[in-house]
Design an enzyme around this catalytic site. Sequence first.
Site, PDB file in Angstrom:
ATOM      1  CB  CYS A  50     -48.940  -9.011 -35.325  1.00 28.51           C
ATOM      2  SG  CYS A  50     -47.700  -9.870 -34.388  1.00 28.51           S
ATOM      3  CD  GLU A 116     -40.797 -13.461 -33.094  1.00 27.37           C
ATOM      4  OE1 GLU A 116     -41.424 -14.341 -32.507  1.00 27.37           O
ATOM      5  OE2 GLU A 116     -41.189 -12.892 -34.115  1.00 27.37           O
ATOM      6  N   GLY A 193     -55.789 -15.691 -27.552  1.00 31.39           N
ATOM      7  CA  GLY A 193     -54.939 -16.109 -28.675  1.00 31.39           C
ATOM      8  C   GLY A 193     -53.572 -16.576 -28.202  1.00 31.39           C
TER       9      GLY A 193
END
Lengths: 461, 282
Positions: A50, A116, A193
Site C-alpha cells: 500500500c 514496521e 484483510g
Amino acid sequence: MPLVLVGLSHHNASIEVREKLNTADYVLPHALASLSSALDIREAVILSTCNRMEVYCVTDSSDPSYGIKTVVSHLSNFHKIAEDQFSSHLYKKSDEAAVQHLLRVASGLDSLVLGEAQILGQVRSALRAAQSANSAGSILNALFQQAITSGKRVQTETGLGRGSFSIGHAAVDLARSIFSDISHATVLIVGAGKMSELTLRHLQECGVHSVVVANRTHDRALIMAEKFGGRAARFDDFLEELAHADIVITSTSSPHTILDRKMLLPVLKRRRGRSLFIIDIAVPRDVNIDVDRLDNVYLKNIDDLQDVVAGDANERSQEVEISEIIAGEESDKFIRWLRAREAAPLIAEIRSHIENIRQEELSLLRTQLQDINERDWQRIETMARSLTNKIAREPTLSLKHAAERAADGETALQNHSLYSAAREIFGLHSRKSLDKEDSINDPDVDRVTEPYNGTPDEETF
Amino acid sequence: MTSGSMTLLAFTCYLLSAVGFGTIIFLRSSASPESSSTLSFGISKYARPLLWIGILLQFVSIGLWCVSTHNSPFASEYGTLSTAAWMIAISFAFIDFRSNLPVVGAAALPVALILLGTGMIHLKDPIAKSTALGGQIVTIHVMAILISFGLFAVAFACAVLYILQNKLLKERHVRRLFRHIPPLETLDSVSFHAVSFALPLLTIGLIVGMVHVFAGDVPKTPREWFMDQHTFISLATWVIYIFYQCSRLLNGWRGVRLQYILVAGMAATLALFAVPTNTHHF
C-alpha cells in the site's frame, strides 16, 4: 547484466498516484509474465504494497537506462496510464543503489511506519510470487534472500520495531483525540484483510471490546469475528452497521470506492452528530475523499497517518542508526557476492583446464601401469584430485577477491590485471571461452556464486 | 497595598498562567520534542500555582475594595468585572482540579483577562450610589449570573479547543499538535456539564432580577426594564444556552456545530458588558 529498480513510494508519490500503479496479488502473475517477456528483461520481481510499488529487474543490456526504459514502458502499458502521469514520481536506481534501497526497505527503514515488521513479509511474498511465475533468477533470488536476512537482523538486533508506531498505533493515537475512552468505542472492520487485522489487534490491546466484521466473503468475516470476540455482519449491511460504529477500518481489495458522501449522509442523520472515525488503509482507497467534508466525520487514509507516526523517528534515532549499519553490512555482502560472480566464468575455465590436464595425465598413467591393482589406482586418483584442487585453490580465491574489490567504474573483472595474468598463466587465451551459464552449473563455481553466508572465505572452497 | 495593585498582580498571574497552559499545546508539538517538552514542562508546572495565587490575590483585592469603599463589589463596573473574571478563574480551577484539563486554561483565562483588564480601566470610575445595589436580592441576582458566566467561559474554552481539534483532525496531514488537546468527546462532555450547572444559575439570576423589578424596588418601570438592550441580550444569552441544552438533551445532538452555539453564547455574554444600558448601572 545490470540490476535496475524503478519504483515509487509514499515518500514521493501521493496515494492518488500509488493506487493507479498498485499491482494487486491476483494480477501479479500476469504482470510478472508480461514484464519477463520484454526483450531486455532477464529476471523480474514486483514489490507492491500500500505504500510502494517497486520493480526490480536484471537486464541483458549492459546499459541500465535501457532496462529502466523497458520497465517504465511496461508500467504504462500494463496499468494503461500515460507515462507523464507518473514518471515524475518514479525513482530509478541501478546496481548498488538498487541493492541498498531494497535492503533498507526490507529493514523497515524506508517504511511509512519506521521499523514496521510487515514489510518483511511483503518482501518475502514478492519473491515467492516471482518464483511461482519463474521470473526470479539467481540474482534476484539472492538479492531478496539477502534483504530478508537484513530485515530479520534489524528486527532481532535493534529496537527499531519494538514499541514503535504502527498504523494501529497511529489509529489509536487519533482515536484518543476523538473519543474519551476508546474501550467503549465500537469498531467496524470492512474487509477482513491482514492490515485491518493488525490494526484491530492494536485497538484491542488498547481495550476495545466491541468489534463488528463485514466482509464480502462472509465466512472470512465469521473467522475474524470469532478470533477477536466480535460479531460478523453481512457486507451488504455495512451501511447499517455504520450507524452504530465509532471507528471504521476499511481494507477491502475493491478497485473502486465502497463509501462516499451520498451514501453516508443518511447514516449521519441517524448518528446525531456522534463522531465517526474512518481509517481507510486500502490501496486503492475504499472511501471517497468527499466524506471528509462531512461534519463529525474524520477520514484518514494511509498517507494521512504519515505525520502521526513520523515524529517518533526522532525519538528512535539511535535505533535507526544501528539499523542503517546492519542494512549497509548486508548490502555490502550482497554486492561482494555479485562482484564475485564475475569471476565465475574464468574460475570455471581454470578448473576445467586443470581437470582436463588431470584426466589426460591419469589416462596416460593408466596405460603405463597395466598391472596396478584397483585399490592403488584409487589412491592415485585421489592424490591427483587433491593436487589439482590445491593448485586451483589460490588462483580461485585471488580471482574472487579481486572481483569483490573491483572498484566502481571498473566493475568488469576483465579490466583487472589479475584476470589477464590468470588467463596467460593457465594458457587460456587460446582456449574457447566457456558459456557463462554452463560455468554457473559447475558445482565448484556454484560455491562462488552462493550468497555470502558469513563463513570465512577459505572455507567456501 | 491597594486593591488596584493587587488586581494588577492577579492580572499578571493569570496572564503568566494562561501562557503556561498555552505552552502545553504549542511547545510540546514543536519540531524538537525533547527540548521543547522540557521547556514546556518547566513553564507549565508553574501555571497552576500561578492561577491559584491569582485567585487568592483577587479575593484579597475585592475584599480590600469592599472594605475601603464600604460597598458591594457590584456597586462599580470594576468590581463587577473583576468578580466576573474571578468566577472564570475559579470555575476553570475547579474543572481542572476535577478533570485535569490544564489546556482549557489557555482558552478560558484570556476571557478572564479581557474582563479584568476592562475592569481595571474602570478602577477610578465613580461608585454607583443606588441603595438597591446593596440589597441581598441584587447580590443573589448578580452572583448567580456571574457564576454562570464563569462556567459559560469554561464551556466556551472547551468549544474553542473542540473547534481547533476538529480542524486539526480534519487536516489532510495531521500535525502532532492534536496530541495535547483533550479528546473531542471529553471537551464536549465538560462543556455540556458546565452549561448544565450554569444555565440553572443564569435562570435563577434572571428570575431574581425580574422579581426585583416587579417588586418595584427599582426606579424604572418593568416595561422600561424589558425594553432595555441589556435585558434583551441577557434573555438572548439565556435562549442560546437553552437551545444548546435542549439540542443535547432532547435531540441528542453533538458535534462541532453545537460548539459554535457555545461560542455564540460567549459572544452574547461579553456583549452584555459592552452594550449601553438605561436600567443597569453598567
